[in-house]
Design a protein around this motif. Structure first.
Motif, short mmCIF file in Angstrom:
data_model
loop_
_atom_site.label_atom_id
_atom_site.label_comp_id
_atom_site.label_asym_id
_atom_site.label_seq_id
_atom_site.Cartn_x
_atom_site.Cartn_y
_atom_site.Cartn_z
N ILE A 3 -34.11 33.82 30.94
CA ILE A 3 -34.02 32.66 31.68
C ILE A 3 -32.65 32.90 32.40
CG2 ILE A 3 -33.49 30.10 31.95
CD1 ILE A 3 -35.64 30.01 29.48
N VAL A 4 -31.49 33.23 31.65
CA VAL A 4 -30.27 33.36 32.15
C VAL A 4 -30.43 34.63 33.31
CG1 VAL A 4 -27.93 33.94 31.57
CG2 VAL A 4 -29.14 32.52 30.07
N GLN A 5 -30.93 35.56 32.89
CA GLN A 5 -30.91 36.73 33.85
C GLN A 5 -31.55 36.39 35.06
OE1 GLN A 5 -29.64 39.70 32.59
NE2 GLN A 5 -30.04 40.50 34.80
N SER A 6 -32.75 35.42 35.22
CA SER A 6 -33.57 35.14 36.28
C SER A 6 -32.84 34.26 37.25
CB SER A 6 -34.50 34.27 35.80
OG SER A 6 -35.63 34.96 35.22
N TYR A 7 -31.88 33.40 36.51
CA TYR A 7 -30.92 32.74 37.42
C TYR A 7 -29.78 33.30 38.11
CZ TYR A 7 -32.90 27.96 36.02
OH TYR A 7 -33.64 27.02 35.91
N LEU A 8 -29.29 34.30 37.39
CA LEU A 8 -28.28 35.32 37.79
C LEU A 8 -28.82 36.12 39.19
CD1 LEU A 8 -26.73 36.87 34.63
CD2 LEU A 8 -25.49 35.39 36.25
N GLU A 9 -30.30 36.66 39.00
CA GLU A 9 -30.80 37.28 40.10
C GLU A 9 -31.03 36.65 41.22
OE1 GLU A 9 -34.33 38.80 38.02
OE2 GLU A 9 -33.21 40.40 37.09
N LEU A 10 -31.30 35.02 41.05
CA LEU A 10 -31.18 34.29 42.30
C LEU A 10 -30.02 34.04 42.78
CD1 LEU A 10 -33.62 31.46 40.53
CD2 LEU A 10 -34.26 33.12 42.65
N ILE A 11 -28.91 33.95 42.27
CA ILE A 11 -27.57 33.99 42.69
C ILE A 11 -27.20 35.31 43.35
CG2 ILE A 11 -25.08 33.65 42.16
CD1 ILE A 11 -26.05 31.97 39.52
N ASP A 12 -27.68 36.37 42.86
CA ASP A 12 -27.54 37.70 43.77
C ASP A 12 -27.88 37.44 44.88
OD1 ASP A 12 -25.96 38.79 41.75
OD2 ASP A 12 -27.49 39.71 40.75
#
Length: 389
Positions: free
Chosen positions: A184-193
């Protein structure tokens, strides 16, 4: 002899049944032996790291924690090495033993089967010489001490196994949940990217979070590997300088509010084919431990150099050093060396990872001056396996 031998047997049996910790049991038994055999001094020593260490004594003033005898040296050392008892009554060859002159001396091995665990030393029988009956009594007492030591060791091993089993159960039950949370954390980081016009500072923060998420995931897998006593290897090809840059970035964050200098030097920028994530965790664990050992001031140096078909990594700090008696136990599971925090698994996992790469790890330290860990692993995992299979 003031007591009947049967009374002594009963008394020792009672101690064996009521006491478990050898630091309590062994002194109790040797005090019974001292009184029954009417000797001035008695001591019990156990074998640790190719030397005898005193665990219990009665009848003389000595700081037993400082008494060490190398196997093969002195009467006690020879008995420990050969497993053959020695009885010396007063003669011209009687010599100083354990820091005092003895007119009569008996040393009996503590054995479990053919394995010698230690020795029971008795000196200066009051108004008499040691005889064959004394030897038989000493053998019995030594056998009871050996039984107590073996029982303690078995219990200690069982506790260690139980700890490993509990860790395995915990990891099995929570690893799935941790993995889902990290995803979940990784997914949000990718959205921020995906956001445009991120300033460089914000991008650096995001990159750091990516790195930490990956590291947490790796640590969870390491704990699973440890609980199963098995390490999986996922090969990557990379340059040492690239990994050192990442370690340096993390170390600088850890030491930003201190006077600690972290120096990272690539003497040979080797291209490696090993498990990059696990090697990173090995070196970062050692660097982190070195930083913790320094407190708020000092220096840590990480270097790499080519050594034949191996890469040699060294982590050296200018901290307080490690006591000699702790060095041999550093890589044992759950040994914390008196640290206020930590599980005692870090260095045990480090050793497992290094050995899974067909490598070695050793430590050198001088109290008050330095500690240096040396990791030596093949720089090409597959080639080394193929060459040496």
């Amino acid at each position: 002899m003031n007591k009947d031998f049967l009374e002594v047997l009963v008394e020792i049996s009672e101690k064996m049944n009521s006491m478990f910790e050898i630091h309590n049991l062994l002194p109790a038994i040797i005090n019974i032996a001292k009184e029954y055999l009417e000797v001035k001094r008695i001591s019990l020593m156990l074998i640790e790291d190719e030397s005898l260490k005193m665990y219990a004594h009665a009848g003389f003033d000595v700081d037993y924690s400082t008494v060490h005898i190398k196997l093969g040296e002195g009467i006690a050392g020879k008995v420990a090495k050969t497993g053959i008892e020695v009885m010396v009554n007063h003669n011209d060859e009687t010599r100083e033993e354990l820091g005092y002159e003895a007119s009569s001396f008996m040393s009996v091995p503590l054995k479990k089967g053919d394995k010698v665990l230690g020795v029971l030393n008795l000196t200066d029988k009051e108004g008499d010489y040691f005889n064959d009956v004394d030897v038989k009594v000493a053998r019995y007492i030594a056998s009871q001490c050996a039984l107590g030591v073996d029982r303690f060791n078995v219990y200690h091993d069982m506790r260690k196994s139980e700890n490993l089993r509990v860790i395995g159960m915990l990891n099995s039950s929570i690893a799935h949940d941790i993995k889902n949370l990290l995803n979940i954390v990784q997914s949000y980081l990718e959205l921020i990217d995906l956001e445009e016009d991120l300033n460089p500072e914000m991008q650096e923060y995001i990159d750091s979070i990516h790195s930490e998420v990956k590291r947490i995931h790796g640590l969870t897998l390491d704990l699973l590997d440890f609980s199963r006593q098995r390490v999986s290897i996922n090969l990557e090809t990379f340059k040492v300088s690239e990994m050192f840059a990442e370690i340096s970035k993390h170390a600088n964050i850890m030491t930003k509010d201190t006077d600690i200098l972290v120096e990272v030097t690539t003497l040979d920028d080797i291209t490696m084919q090993v498990d990059r994530g696990k090697l990173f965790r090995v070196l970062f664990n050692l660097v982190s431990n070195a930083i913790d050992a320094l407190g708020s001031t000092g220096s840590v140096r990480l270097t790499s150099e080519l050594d034949g078909e191996h890469c040699l990594f060294k982590v050296r700090d200018t901290g307080k050093g490690i006591p000699n008696e702790h060095l041999a136990k550093l890589f044992q599971p759950f040994f914390t060396s008196g640290k206020a925090k930590g599980t005692g698994l870090g260095l045990a996992i480090v050793k497992m990872i290094v050995e899974a790469h067909n490598g070695t790890i050793k430590v050198d330290s001088a109290e008050g001056f330095f500690t240096e860990f040396t990791v030596r692993i093949p720089y090409n995992y597959e080639s080394f396996k193929e060459l040496h299979k």
